[in-house]
Design a protein around this motif. Sequence first.
Motif, short mmCIF file in Angstrom:
data_model
loop_
_atom_site.label_atom_id
_atom_site.label_comp_id
_atom_site.label_asym_id
_atom_site.label_seq_id
_atom_site.Cartn_x
_atom_site.Cartn_y
_atom_site.Cartn_z
N VAL A 47 0.80 -1.18 0.00
CA VAL A 47 -0.01 0.00 0.12
C VAL A 47 0.77 1.28 0.12
O VAL A 47 1.71 1.35 0.81
CB VAL A 47 -0.79 0.07 1.25
N TRP A 96 -7.45 8.40 5.77
CA TRP A 96 -6.24 7.67 5.11
C TRP A 96 -6.76 7.29 3.62
O TRP A 96 -7.90 6.82 3.51
CB TRP A 96 -6.08 6.07 5.85
N GLN A 142 -3.52 0.54 -3.49
CA GLN A 142 -2.79 -0.76 -2.98
C GLN A 142 -2.82 -1.57 -4.51
O GLN A 142 -3.59 -1.47 -5.47
CB GLN A 142 -4.13 -1.46 -2.34
N ARG A 153 -12.70 -0.02 -0.64
CA ARG A 153 -11.92 0.06 -1.77
C ARG A 153 -12.89 0.37 -2.94
O ARG A 153 -13.86 0.09 -3.00
CB ARG A 153 -11.48 -1.37 -2.18
N HIS A 191 -7.17 -10.23 0.61
CA HIS A 191 -7.53 -10.07 -0.97
C HIS A 191 -6.74 -11.16 -1.65
O HIS A 191 -5.39 -11.40 -1.14
CB HIS A 191 -6.70 -8.70 -1.33
N ASP A 239 -7.80 2.63 -1.82
CA ASP A 239 -8.11 2.35 -0.33
C ASP A 239 -8.49 3.55 0.41
O ASP A 239 -7.71 4.68 0.47
CB ASP A 239 -7.15 1.62 0.44
#
Length: 364
Positions: A75, A94, A98, A117, A152, A164
């Motif tokens: 990430v 945040w 990713q 996501r 994932h 993300d």
Amino acid sequence: MATRRFHAADDSALSDLYGDFAEKDLQPLWELTGLLTHTPKPKAVPYRWRGKELRELGERAGDLVPVEGGGDRRVLALANPGLGGAPYATATLWGAVQYLGPGETAPAHRHTPAALRFVLEGEGVWTLVDGDPLHMAAGDLILTPSWTWHEHHNPGADPMTWFDALDLPLVEALDAVFFEPGREPAASNNTVVRSASESRYGGGPGLLPGGQPSEAPAHSPLLRYQWADTDRALSGQFTDQSSEAADTGHAYVRFADPTSGRDVMPTMRCEMHRYLPGHTAPGVRRAGSSLIAVFRGAGVVILDGTAHHITPGDLVAVPSWTWVTYIAEEPLDLFTVSDAPVLEALGLRREHGTADPSQITPSA
Ligand code: 1HN
């Protein structure tokens, strides 16, 4: 009753008093400035990260850095230049890209910060949320709510990059971060056509499963919002000639919990906006911050008078009380995530319309 004595600044009794305040870990309010600002003064600055650079750097990390370690996620966090090196995009959000290469797995874990996501391009990764496999494809929104297990998997031949967003800075400010790594080795179950979440809650507009849910979680039970549905909802607003969208050239939808109409998660609001060239939607500023992910189209976002050209994959931080205006050069599809549900729950919602676009300077 004691007589009040006012001391001159050089009075030794006064400086003794100030010294004693400091020694006892006290600060006099009358000496403090900048606490109650007339309007919000965010440390984060309005900022745009370019999709092309994010993609290239993700790919380079994919070649050089294994997915293990660092939370088992590859990430790249958006570090707002105003936040003194913190890996945060705004005070409360945040944001990151990713990257998961072909055959790679990001193993299960869970944490109290909630995540989502938004897939900018590609398809083929599966995110398992509490074991339920959610297929990820361009334009989809996938939720991994607070304290749900998530992992994932990329069983395909192509790498995938997605956006993300987490409420991590907010949860950290509340000192409420908990984390637990998964114990089991990641088990990939990507053979089902449809997740249980979508089978139950994604049946169709206005259709909910019968019976009472055993418990009402604080988040939407629908964990994947497919692009085809979002796209249809936006186009539909333009088709109706009497709609505000047809009138202004701006349509938007809010991703909602289908059982309650509330935001998808208690701390984050997600929306998809479509601006047509020549739209007349006015500028706005709001208390609370947001992030924008440019999905399709091209145009300009004007943040406090500075114009940033935007193309697909660009990510933009909008701190609290920043003026935001858009110019669409071609139909512009923007995913946005904000902390609006938090401000509304706390009675702090404020909004101010119609920016003055007279002072616009292009960014570097
Ligand atoms: C996380 O769990 C993910 O699961 C992505 O994909 C980004 C950033 C901070 C903390 C946890 C993920 C994250 C994260």
